[in-house]
Design a protein around this motif. Structure first.
Motif: not given
Length: 384
Positions: A94, A96, A103, A107, A290, A294
């Motif tokens: 995953t 966040n 995500y 964004f 994660s 990101m």
């Protein structure tokens, strides 16, 4: 199965960026829907000089590949650590706290981690430093855990393998052996299953000074049996030789209660250590995957921003858009986008077809189109 491929593109703003967005939706929905589209929000970043942007374009291409590789390494290793529950890898990946598709499609730039008042080069360096640290930590943690796992597996194999190689300590008891004798010794002999009768006939005759009727079968598996035999110590070497000639294998074994207990303690300790480290390691991998994922999407955002400014000029006026192509719609979607954005660059095609390139612009992906384009593949679980 969910779609895992995205096209991150940008086009110059018409009178407004909203019009650019509406035109895209129009073109990708006729005659039938070819993709799911989302606006991709990039904040007002500091542009800097043209020279800096050209240099950054190249740097970001390399950083993009590096950050993706670290994210994939984290995902791959998480799959290895999960072992029997590896099929649940996708749900453990995953970003966040949400699934990867959510995500990417929703964004939002992380202003706390990557302050937009900083020059673009500084933001790039923050991401690079963060991910390099993760990469190093992963190597350290993976090495320690793999060593522990390898030692444990080796001991487990010795505890459960063939009678020819396995540790015999957990199969025997103290009463199986003659102890405290100055002259006599008990040997452990591995006999093929097909030769049990032959053993019974021959074991007393393989050397002089064998104690009559001293052999007893104490364990058998699918291929072999483990037998004891008691004899005088002075004929042990001769006995081993004649046993080998008859395909009976004498195992080197000395019954020592303390050593056997220590071996079992080591196995139990290693198993407990692995169990204790498992939870924290899985948590660390999930958290760092994660973070890496990101960071990767932020690098994509930076690339779109830099390339859009280099392509479309100043003032900054472009619309970043995220397309999720439906299966079997890729070719038609690409054709429709080519028509929609043909006016941006009459020479655009694929770099592999035309050899077309723009000096100073980083085109690390194979394709070059009239519009800014970067692929994003969020399938981090099928390559395990």
């Amino acid at each position: 199965m969910s779609l895992t491929e995205f096209w991150l593109i940008s086009a110059p703003g018409d009178k407004t960026c909203q019009q650019t967005w509406e035109k895209l939706n129009n073109v990708t929905s006729k005659p039938t829907a070819m993709s799911m589209n989302n606006k991709f929000n990039i904040p007002d970043l500091k542009v800097g000089t043209l020279d800096v942007l050209v240099g950054l374009s190249d740097e970001l291409g390399k950083l993009d590949a590096y950050v993706e590789s670290v994210a994939r390494k984290l995902a791959h290793y998480l799959g290895e650590v999960l072992e029997d529950t590896k099929d649940r890898l996708a749900e453990n990946l995953t970003a966040n706290g949400v699934d990867l598709t959510s995500y990417v499609t929703r964004f939002q730039w992380d202003l706390a981690k990557y302050p937009i008042k900083q020059p673009l080069k500084n933001i790039t360096e923050i991401i690079s430093k963060q991910v390099t640290q993760m990469d190093g930590d992963l190597k350290t943690k993976a090495s320690a855990y793999n060593n522990l796992k390898g030692t444990l597996q080796s001991l487990e194999r010795k505890a459960t393998g063939s009678l020819l190689t396995r540790n015999l300590g957990d199969l025997v008891k103290k009463e199986d052996f003659i102890s405290n004798s100055e002259y006599l010794v008990t040997l452990l002999v591995v006999v093929p299953k097909a030769s049990f009768q032959e053993w019974e006939v021959k074991y007393e005759k393989l050397a002089d000074m064998v104690v009559p009727k001293s052999s007893r079968k104490i364990y058998e598996d699918t291929e072999h049996g483990l037998f004891t035999v008691t004899l005088f110590q002075k004929v042990v070497d001769e006995y081993k030789l004649h046993a080998r000639e008859n395909r009976f294998t004498v195992r080197d074994f000395t019954y020592n209660e303390q050593a056997l207990a220590a071996g079992k303690d080591e196995l139990n300790k290693l198993a407990a250590d692995k169990k204790r480290q498992y939870g924290p390691l899985v948590r660390w991998l999930k958290i760092n995957f994660s973070e890496a994922f990101m960071a990767w999407i932020h690098v994509k955002a930076l690339r779109v921003f830099v390339e859009s400014v280099l392509r479309y000029g100043l003032p900054v006026n472009f619309q970043p858009m995220l397309l999720q192509p439906f299966k079997k719609s890729h070719k038609k979607l690409r054709e429709n986008l080519a028509v929609l954005y043909a006016h941006l660059d009459s020479n655009a095609g694929t770099a592999t077809d035309s050899g077309y390139d723009i000096p100073g612009l980083m085109m690390s992906q194979q394709e070059y189109y009239a519009y800014v384009y970067y692929p994003i593949n969020i399938n981090f679980w099928d390559r395990i």
